[in-house]
Enzyme design. Structure first.
Site, PDB file in Angstrom:
ATOM      1  N   LYS A  22      65.437  20.701  20.204  1.00 12.72           N
ATOM      2  CA  LYS A  22      65.285  19.401  19.525  1.00 12.72           C
ATOM      3  C   LYS A  22      64.252  19.507  18.413  1.00 12.72           C
ATOM      4  CE  LYS A  22      62.406  16.132  21.390  1.00 12.72           C
ATOM      5  NZ  LYS A  22      61.396  15.641  20.459  1.00 12.72           N
ATOM      6  N   ASN A  23      63.137  20.195  18.693  1.00  8.76           N
ATOM      7  CA  ASN A  23      62.029  20.204  17.726  1.00  8.76           C
ATOM      8  C   ASN A  23      62.202  21.228  16.616  1.00  8.76           C
ATOM      9  OD1 ASN A  23      61.026  18.103  19.146  1.00  8.76           O
ATOM     10  ND2 ASN A  23      59.390  19.237  20.156  1.00  8.76           N
ATOM     11  N   CYS A 116      56.855   8.823  20.951  1.00  5.39           N
ATOM     12  CA  CYS A 116      56.412   8.608  22.345  1.00  5.39           C
ATOM     13  C   CYS A 116      55.045   7.921  22.340  1.00  5.39           C
ATOM     14  CB  CYS A 116      56.255   9.949  23.034  1.00  5.39           C
ATOM     15  SG  CYS A 116      57.764  10.457  23.814  1.00  5.39           S
ATOM     16  N   ARG A 121      48.602   9.588  17.402  1.00  8.41           N
ATOM     17  CA  ARG A 121      49.590  10.250  16.524  1.00  8.41           C
ATOM     18  C   ARG A 121      49.404   9.863  15.062  1.00  8.41           C
ATOM     19  NH1 ARG A 121      55.020  11.418  19.427  1.00  8.41           N
ATOM     20  NH2 ARG A 121      54.574  13.430  18.498  1.00  8.41           N
ATOM     21  N   ASP A 124      47.365  11.557   9.053  1.00 11.27           N
ATOM     22  CA  ASP A 124      46.401  11.851   7.975  1.00 11.27           C
ATOM     23  C   ASP A 124      46.554  13.268   7.417  1.00 11.27           C
ATOM     24  OD1 ASP A 124      45.469  12.384  10.676  1.00 11.27           O
ATOM     25  OD2 ASP A 124      43.633  13.121   9.750  1.00 11.27           O
ATOM     26  N   LEU A 125      46.845  14.227   8.298  1.00 10.81           N
ATOM     27  CA  LEU A 125      46.966  15.622   7.825  1.00 10.81           C
ATOM     28  C   LEU A 125      48.222  15.794   6.957  1.00 10.81           C
ATOM     29  CD1 LEU A 125      45.908  17.544  11.055  1.00 10.81           C
ATOM     30  CD2 LEU A 125      44.487  16.872   9.115  1.00 10.81           C
ATOM     31  N   ASP A 305      54.014  19.745  25.822  1.00  8.93           N
ATOM     32  CA  ASP A 305      55.298  19.143  26.204  1.00  8.93           C
ATOM     33  C   ASP A 305      55.749  19.569  27.590  1.00  8.93           C
ATOM     34  OD1 ASP A 305      56.698  19.283  22.837  1.00  8.93           O
ATOM     35  OD2 ASP A 305      55.246  17.949  23.784  1.00  8.93           O
ATOM     36  N   LEU A 327      45.641  17.853  23.517  1.00 11.68           N
ATOM     37  CA  LEU A 327      46.254  17.488  22.239  1.00 11.68           C
ATOM     38  C   LEU A 327      46.436  15.993  22.057  1.00 11.68           C
ATOM     39  CD1 LEU A 327      47.050  20.614  22.494  1.00 11.68           C
ATOM     40  CD2 LEU A 327      48.784  20.057  20.846  1.00 11.68           C
ATOM     41  N   ARG A 397      66.305  10.873  24.884  1.00 12.43           N
ATOM     42  CA  ARG A 397      65.847  11.248  23.529  1.00 12.43           C
ATOM     43  C   ARG A 397      65.837  12.758  23.356  1.00 12.43           C
ATOM     44  NH1 ARG A 397      60.293   9.613  22.278  1.00 12.43           N
ATOM     45  NH2 ARG A 397      60.821  10.914  20.484  1.00 12.43           N
TER      46      ARG A 397
HETATM   47  C1  EPZ Z   1      55.263  17.903  17.530  1.00 11.11           C
HETATM   48  O1  EPZ Z   1      54.747  16.594  17.359  1.00 11.11           O
HETATM   49  C2  EPZ Z   1      56.380  17.765  18.558  1.00 11.11           C
HETATM   50  N1  EPZ Z   1      57.422  16.871  18.039  1.00 11.11           N
HETATM   51  C3  EPZ Z   1      55.810  17.185  19.857  1.00 11.11           C
HETATM   52  O2  EPZ Z   1      56.872  17.153  20.805  1.00 11.11           O
HETATM   53  C4  EPZ Z   1      54.717  18.116  20.375  1.00 11.11           C
HETATM   54  O3  EPZ Z   1      54.120  17.532  21.507  1.00 11.11           O
HETATM   55  C5  EPZ Z   1      53.651  18.321  19.283  1.00 11.11           C
HETATM   56  O4  EPZ Z   1      54.273  18.791  18.062  1.00 11.11           O
HETATM   57  C6  EPZ Z   1      52.596  19.340  19.704  1.00 11.11           C
HETATM   58  O5  EPZ Z   1      53.205  20.556  19.992  1.00 11.11           O
HETATM   59  C7  EPZ Z   1      58.326  17.367  17.173  1.00 11.11           C
HETATM   60  O6  EPZ Z   1      58.279  18.526  16.785  1.00 11.11           O
HETATM   61  C8  EPZ Z   1      59.402  16.417  16.728  1.00 11.11           C
HETATM   62  P1  EPZ Z   1      51.110  17.526  16.051  1.00 11.11           P
HETATM   63  P2  EPZ Z   1      53.676  16.302  16.163  1.00 11.11           P
HETATM   64  O7  EPZ Z   1      51.075  16.998  14.671  1.00 11.11           O
HETATM   65  O8  EPZ Z   1      54.053  17.094  14.969  1.00 11.11           O
HETATM   66  C9  EPZ Z   1      46.891  15.513  15.773  1.00 11.11           C
HETATM   67  C10 EPZ Z   1      58.292  16.201  22.418  1.00 11.11           C
HETATM   68  O9  EPZ Z   1      58.044  15.833  23.573  1.00 11.11           O
HETATM   69  N2  EPZ Z   1      47.296  15.121  14.402  1.00 11.11           N
HETATM   70  O10 EPZ Z   1      51.145  19.006  16.261  1.00 11.11           O
HETATM   71  O11 EPZ Z   1      53.538  14.841  16.032  1.00 11.11           O
HETATM   72  C11 EPZ Z   1      47.659  14.688  16.807  1.00 11.11           C
HETATM   73  O12 EPZ Z   1      47.009  13.468  17.048  1.00 11.11           O
HETATM   74  C12 EPZ Z   1      57.314  15.874  21.300  1.00 11.11           C
HETATM   75  O13 EPZ Z   1      59.288  16.882  22.078  1.00 11.11           O
HETATM   76  C13 EPZ Z   1      46.334  14.540  13.572  1.00 11.11           C
HETATM   77  O14 EPZ Z   1      45.181  14.352  13.961  1.00 11.11           O
HETATM   78  O15 EPZ Z   1      52.355  16.893  16.823  1.00 11.11           O
HETATM   79  C14 EPZ Z   1      47.634  15.576  18.017  1.00 11.11           C
HETATM   80  O16 EPZ Z   1      46.373  15.404  18.659  1.00 11.11           O
HETATM   81  C15 EPZ Z   1      56.172  14.985  21.773  1.00 11.11           C
HETATM   82  N3  EPZ Z   1      46.705  14.184  12.307  1.00 11.11           N
HETATM   83  C16 EPZ Z   1      47.652  16.993  17.438  1.00 11.11           C
HETATM   84  O17 EPZ Z   1      47.327  16.852  16.045  1.00 11.11           O
HETATM   85  C17 EPZ Z   1      47.976  14.392  11.835  1.00 11.11           C
HETATM   86  O18 EPZ Z   1      48.252  14.068  10.652  1.00 11.11           O
HETATM   87  C18 EPZ Z   1      49.002  17.678  17.558  1.00 11.11           C
HETATM   88  O19 EPZ Z   1      49.919  16.866  16.879  1.00 11.11           O
HETATM   89  C19 EPZ Z   1      48.931  14.985  12.700  1.00 11.11           C
HETATM   90  C20 EPZ Z   1      48.566  15.351  13.976  1.00 11.11           C
END
Ligand code: EPZ
Length: 418
Positions: A22-23, A116, A121, A124-125, A305, A327, A397
């Site tokens: 999915k991801n 979710c 979430r 900003d990055l 996950d 995370l 989902r």
């Molecule tokens: C991806 O979400 C996955 N989703 C998530 O899977 C997965 O849990 C996550 O990566 C971590 O591996 C998809 O790929 C569609 P992140 P993402 O940006 O990109 C912080 C599932 O169950 N952060 O790596 O949203 C954030 O708060 C889903 O399949 C910022 O601070 O995750 C978190 O603490 C759930 N600022 C950490 O980074 C930002 O701009 C990791 O988030 C972005 C993220």
């Protein structure tokens, strides 16, 4: 809202073919907006997140249609740069479209993404990275408005290795003028999969899977027919289910390399594992032994996950475990539901302290998010007696044919529409 009715206490035996990830599929579908040539994504799982992404592509004016298990996208008629609020809220991955849509139209408008309920979430990055490429961003009444004259390559340092931010910046950079370097990039296998997909369209991306991704901008991208990688999280969910219920299960179509942190823990639990080509075989014949601790980390650390599923397993291990969720802020919403089944868990801040019990008891429980819902299902499969898992739309989902695959392994699970 459908529910599952489950009769627990049965061993799992047999084979399961793992779905396409999915991801990986979600950012690859977003990337298809970058070209006017047709893109075919092969063997796409039939899950709600993918269906919603297909709907969003339709809103942008792309033609996106299923052909058997494949999805064919033709973005030559794309003419809209706004992602509707309702769809953006349905799907966190809608934010990946920012990079593609800006690259195509030099502007984009998207409501803050949903996803979710597992934490703040923020994005900003994503936005900081896009600004480094020359995008002007304003935020008003829940919308993010982006505009640029042109995208210019730059060096970007991510404060944390965000998967989505890494992918969004890659999508914005592939047709930017000059070279973009992303430092402290996420290293998940799905990032490397996106790199391979983009390069199959003629992009020049390298370094995915390391902490530094380099993208050399190109003028134009072609079409592609692409098979994304297997879903390591679905695979991990089935492995943990076998460990928890006891059994002999063989997964096929999976890359064990992408699951090393989980395999290491399952060996610590006392499971027997054998790996051969694209197969992982697990045998679990006695009560698992507790792992002392699990810490979720960015890849290659233990995947967040699989945190909920691993915590469910810890609930029936001999001994105690500590699970730290590093995370996301609120990724323990499933714990009160496990307690209804007799689990002995205390959550303090981002840590769950588990005392293993001999057996869980069947109960009526509610899914609050995708992976927490999956954890409740495997807990119910291992529990004594009958359970109901409500609100399984969360599970739909991300898992295609979840109950069919589990039933094929001998589980007694039935979907009931209510
Ligand atoms: C991806 O979400 C996955 N989703 C998530 O899977 C997965 O849990 C996550 O990566 C971590 O591996 C998809 O790929 C569609 P992140 P993402 O940006 O990109 C912080 C599932 O169950 N952060 O790596 O949203 C954030 O708060 C889903 O399949 C910022 O601070 O995750 C978190 O603490 C759930 N600022 C950490 O980074 C930002 O701009 C990791 O988030 C972005 C993220």
């Amino acid at each position: 809202m459908d529910k599952y009715i489950i009769s627990g206490g049965r061993r799992l035996e047999g084979g399961v073919r793992i779905q396409t990830a999915k991801n990986s599929v979600l950012p690859i579908l977003a990337a298809s907006v970058l070209t006017d040539e047709p893109v075919t994504v092969l063997n796409v799982p039939d899950i709600t997140d993918v269906r919603n992404m297909v709907r969003i592509l339709g809103c942008l004016g792309c033609s996106a249609r299923y052909s058997g298990n494949d999805i064919i996208i033709d973005s030559s008629s794309a003419d809209n740069c706004e992602i509707p609020r309702a769809l953006a809220h349905e799907l966190r991955s809608s934010v990946f479209l920012l990079g593609s849509v800006i690259s195509r139209f030099c502007k984009a408008k998207i409501a803050y993404p949903g996803g979710c309920d597992i934490g703040l979430r923020p994005v900003d990055l994503h936005l900081t990275g896009l600004k480094r490429l020359g995008v002007e961003i304003t935020e008003s009444n829940g919308y993010i408005n982006c505009v640029c004259d042109k995208l210019a390559g730059n060096e970007i340092m991510l404060d944390c290795p965000s998967v989505g931010a890494t992918e969004n910046i890659m999508l914005a950079a592939v047709k930017a003028e000059g070279v973009t370097t992303i430092k402290n990039a996420a290293r998940e296998p799905e990032i490397e999969d996106l790199q391979n997909f983009l390069n199959s369209m003629g992009a020049k991306v390298r370094g995915a899977g390391t902490g530094t991704v380099v993208i050399e901008g190109v003028q134009k991208l072609g079409g592609s027919v692409y098979q994304p990688i297997a879903d390591r999280i679905e695979a991990g969910t089935f492995l943990i289910a076998a460990a928890m219920c006891g059994g002999d299960v063989e997964l096929s179509g999976v890359n064990a390399e992408n699951l090393s942190s989980l395999l290491h823990k399952l060996r610590e639990n006392g499971c027997k594992l054998r790996i051969k080509n694209d197969k992982i075989y697990i045998k679990s014949d006695k009560r698992p032994v507790s792992v002392k601790s699990v810490e979720t980390q960015p890849y290659p650390g233990f995947p967040t996950d699989l945190q909920a599923q691993m915590t469910a397993l810890c609930c029936v291990c001999a001994g105690n475990s500590i699970i730290a969720e590093n995370l996301f802020e609120t990724r323990f919403k499933y714990v009160p539901e496990l307690r209804k089944m007799g689990a002995d868990i205390t959550v303090i801040d981002r840590c769950a302290f588990v005392r293993g019990v001999e057996k869980l008891k069947g109960a009526a429980v509610v899914a609050h998010d995708l992976r927490g819902g999956a954890a409740l299902v495997i807990a119910a499969l291992a529990a004594e007696g009958d359970s109901e898992v409500l609100d399984i739309s969360h599970i739909d989902r991300g898992y295609s044919g979840f109950e069919y695959k589990l039933s094929s392994l001998g589980a007694k699970i039935k979907r009931v529409g209510i």
